[in-house]
Design a protein around this motif. Structure first.
Motif, PDB file in Angstrom:
ATOM      1  N   SER A  55       0.745  -1.224  -0.008  1.00 39.40           N
ATOM      2  CA  SER A  55       0.043   0.041  -0.080  1.00 39.40           C
ATOM      3  C   SER A  55       0.865   1.326  -0.102  1.00 39.40           C
ATOM      4  O   SER A  55       0.499   2.390  -0.251  1.00 39.40           O
TER       5      SER A  55
ATOM      6  N   PHE B   8      14.017  10.293   8.398  1.00 37.05           N
ATOM      7  CA  PHE B   8      12.668  10.512   7.857  1.00 37.05           C
ATOM      8  C   PHE B   8      12.206  11.274   9.104  1.00 37.05           C
ATOM      9  O   PHE B   8      11.597  12.323   8.701  1.00 37.05           O
TER      10      PHE B   8
ATOM     11  N   ILE C 274       7.433  16.053  10.907  1.00 35.42           N
ATOM     12  CA  ILE C 274       6.495  14.933  10.691  1.00 35.42           C
ATOM     13  C   ILE C 274       5.848  14.130  11.696  1.00 35.42           C
ATOM     14  O   ILE C 274       4.909  13.561  11.487  1.00 35.42           O
TER      15      ILE C 274
ATOM     16  N   ALA D 249      -7.845  10.431  -3.862  1.00 35.44           N
ATOM     17  CA  ALA D 249      -6.737  10.993  -3.097  1.00 35.44           C
ATOM     18  C   ALA D 249      -5.916  11.930  -3.972  1.00 35.44           C
ATOM     19  O   ALA D 249      -5.676  13.108  -3.718  1.00 35.44           O
TER      20      ALA D 249
ATOM     21  N   TRP E 105       2.940  16.135  -1.604  1.00 33.78           N
ATOM     22  CA  TRP E 105       2.843  14.790  -1.900  1.00 33.78           C
ATOM     23  C   TRP E 105       1.658  14.162  -1.184  1.00 33.78           C
ATOM     24  O   TRP E 105       1.111  14.858  -0.388  1.00 33.78           O
TER      25      TRP E 105
ATOM     26  N   THR F 206      -0.438  10.292  -0.548  1.00 36.79           N
ATOM     27  CA  THR F 206      -0.378   8.790  -0.752  1.00 36.79           C
ATOM     28  C   THR F 206      -1.559   8.382  -1.592  1.00 36.79           C
ATOM     29  O   THR F 206      -2.834   8.560  -1.455  1.00 36.79           O
TER      30      THR F 206
ATOM     31  N   SER G  18       4.914   2.972  -5.551  1.00 40.96           N
ATOM     32  CA  SER G  18       5.496   3.435  -4.373  1.00 40.96           C
ATOM     33  C   SER G  18       4.399   3.983  -3.294  1.00 40.96           C
ATOM     34  O   SER G  18       4.742   4.064  -2.087  1.00 40.96           O
ATOM     35  N   GLY G  19       3.426   3.865  -3.594  1.00 45.56           N
ATOM     36  CA  GLY G  19       2.141   4.430  -2.651  1.00 45.56           C
ATOM     37  C   GLY G  19       2.187   5.729  -2.243  1.00 45.56           C
ATOM     38  O   GLY G  19       1.244   6.396  -1.507  1.00 45.56           O
TER      39      GLY G  19
ATOM     40  N   TYR H  84      -9.051  15.177   0.764  1.00 44.25           N
ATOM     41  CA  TYR H  84      -8.557  16.634   0.861  1.00 44.25           C
ATOM     42  C   TYR H  84      -9.410  17.235   2.038  1.00 44.25           C
ATOM     43  O   TYR H  84     -10.705  17.335   2.193  1.00 44.25           O
TER      44      TYR H  84
ATOM     45  N   ILE I   6      -4.918  18.474   5.848  1.00 46.51           N
ATOM     46  CA  ILE I   6      -4.145  17.693   4.768  1.00 46.51           C
ATOM     47  C   ILE I   6      -3.370  18.520   3.857  1.00 46.51           C
ATOM     48  O   ILE I   6      -2.286  18.611   3.312  1.00 46.51           O
TER      49      ILE I   6
ATOM     50  N   THR J 291      -0.193  19.836   5.486  1.00 45.50           N
ATOM     51  CA  THR J 291       0.794  18.954   5.876  1.00 45.50           C
ATOM     52  C   THR J 291       1.600  18.281   4.665  1.00 45.50           C
ATOM     53  O   THR J 291       2.324  17.481   4.977  1.00 45.50           O
TER      54      THR J 291
ATOM     55  N   PHE K 120       4.923  18.782   4.318  1.00 44.18           N
ATOM     56  CA  PHE K 120       6.065  18.229   5.160  1.00 44.18           C
ATOM     57  C   PHE K 120       6.370  16.736   4.509  1.00 44.18           C
ATOM     58  O   PHE K 120       5.595  16.024   4.167  1.00 44.18           O
ATOM     59  N   CYS K 121       7.490  16.690   4.231  1.00 46.61           N
ATOM     60  CA  CYS K 121       8.228  15.460   3.702  1.00 46.61           C
ATOM     61  C   CYS K 121       9.288  14.829   4.715  1.00 46.61           C
ATOM     62  O   CYS K 121      10.096  15.729   5.042  1.00 46.61           O
ATOM     63  N   GLY K 122       9.501  13.662   4.716  1.00 41.82           N
ATOM     64  CA  GLY K 122      10.425  13.095   5.534  1.00 41.82           C
ATOM     65  C   GLY K 122      11.823  13.382   5.116  1.00 41.82           C
ATOM     66  O   GLY K 122      11.739  13.598   3.645  1.00 41.82           O
TER      67      GLY K 122
ATOM     68  N   TRP L 131      13.286  11.421   2.356  1.00 40.29           N
ATOM     69  CA  TRP L 131      12.707  11.370   0.838  1.00 40.29           C
ATOM     70  C   TRP L 131      13.346  12.633   0.231  1.00 40.29           C
ATOM     71  O   TRP L 131      13.478  12.780  -1.029  1.00 40.29           O
TER      72      TRP L 131
END
Lengths: 287, 287
Positions: free
Chosen positions: A225, A263, A268, B69, B217, B219, B225-226, B264, B268, B271, B274-276, B279
């Motif tokens: 997923s 990460f 986060i 999504a 981004w 999911t 990659s999800g 949405y 959301i 947030t 924000f990216c790890g 990544w």
């Protein structure tokens, strides 16, 4: 190779069949390890895109290239949420615990010696956590272990076992096991574990935790997923506000880990609790 | 069925081979459509877990169960970020645009009539957007279309084409095309598009946008990659603060969409930026 036969074979490819009706398949560049202990069958192979991949009993456990997302979140969502955590229990995410200098004692319970040997040999940067001097390794069954510890022994317990995986499934869904864990935690102590499905059942079982119960998630591209969910529970006492971490990681104190997290950070941490409404509904988290 | 032959076949299964060395495979419960236009080969089949899946030219486009999504984020990240958006350009996310009552005119440019017919027949809840009276459908090549519109014609342009997909790859990576889009936007106008890889090259090309350039981004479990990334760019003028949406969606105004968004919301939106850290480093977004 029972698990590898579940699907018609691509010669030289591996099919991760975690979910019915779909699979994630990987070209195996080189098989590094394939062995069987009395507990499980473990396969380790090299890929071009994900680095080394470890697959116990036909369910993907980790890939070298994205394990950090999963492991960092599993540890820091818990350890950054309560003041001064000192004693950790069951779990396999030692490298990440090592970053927390407040921790004085770490018990790790792992039923299968083979797993530890394979990780030390093929994933040295992950297994580096075993070198932390605060670490105490117990080779035995996790349920028996948690039933043997004194009440209120731990500040934090991390459960790193997939409900979907064979015999551990029933145990993790079992209220009695969660009650044992709650007993092993001090007041306001924290349990963190991961969950992929059946979130409604899980939340119902978590009602035995009298403090806070929350759900968070992270993205791990190698899982079918691409995402994984976490349950965060605390015992009675003033509620733990998981959504607002009170401890920041110190970038200069990484324990035995080589370098800072890749990460996790405080932003986060906070955003992990926001979930698209559609997923929430699908996962019955509103119930 | 050229694309279906790329990998050794599982009888009755479909392999999505978007990335080298791995694939996502689906059990096809029933093939609903398989046709070829002068532009592409399109396959639609039923699955047990993801509902209907549409696959043009061997790359998964959407699944019924998680398309929301992707489509909601593609539209609302843009339309909620600027005051009073009125005119939208190229794009296929009509149902979501329909929720924005400030919009007066929507041009949709699609090269392939077959796609519209198939969506109307097999995905009526998605294709419902074509019924919006503000919609103007142009059956022609998107590049020619964008070069033909007057300068400063649009508040918002949404590009819904995968760089990985055949001939559109070169066009999307091409600075000249981005320059045409920038010309078609009014000052402080916004372009939003999705990107899965080569983020460093993409960001370098986006320098022609003199306003804000951001990466967000979401999911989407069905993609290998999800996850999927979005580029948000604005033209000259006071910077558009994409990270803090200024328009909230009105839950009572859904246009032709049947019901409110599933993924949405304003939290959301914020947030998604924000990216790890890991990544970010992998994707060279720091450069």
């Amino acid at each position: 190779m029972e698990h590898l036969k579940t699907y018609p074979a691509f010669p030289g490819w591996y099919a991760d069949v975690s979910w019915p009706g779909e699979a994630h398949i990987y070209k195996m560049e080189k098989i590094l390890f394939h062995g069987k202990s009395e507990f499980q069958e473990l396969l380790v192979f090299e890929t071009s895109r994900h680095g080394k991949i470890a697959i116990p009993d036909g369910y993907i456990q980790l890939t070298e290239n994205d394990e950090f997302a999963y492991q960092e979140m599993l540890i820091h969502l818990a350890l950054c949420s309560i003041p001064n955590p000192k004693k950790g229990g069951d779990g396999g995410i030692l490298r990440e615990i090592s970053r927390h200098s407040s921790v004085e004692h770490i018990d790790i319970c792992e039923i299968d010696k083979m797993v530890i040997h394979v990780y030390k040999k093929f994933f040295p940067d992950i297994a580096v956590g075993y070198e932390d001097p605060r670490m105490h390794v117990h080779i035995r069954d996790g349920v028996a272990f948690i039933n043997s510890v004194p009440e209120g022994a731990y500040d934090v317990i991390i459960l790193d076992a997939f409900p979907a995986m064979g015999h551990s499934a029933d145990v993790l869904a079992d209220k009695c096991f969660l009650e044992s864990i709650a007993k092993a935690l001090r007041p306001r102590g924290v349990l963190l574990w991961h969950t992929n499905s059946e979130v409604a059942d899980t939340i119902a079982n978590c009602k035995i935790f009298k403090g806070s119960v929350n759900y968070a998630w992270a993205t791990v591209p190698a899982y079918v997923s691409g995402a994984i969910g976490f349950m965060l529970c605390s015992t009675e006492g003033p509620p733990v506000n998981f959504k607002h971490p009170i401890n920041k990681l110190n970038p200069e104190k990484n324990g035995v880990a080589k370098g800072p997290p890749k990460f996790y950070n405080s932003e986060i941490h906070a955003t992990a609790f926001f979930c698209g409404q559609g997923w929430l509904i699908q996962q019955d988290i509103h119930k």
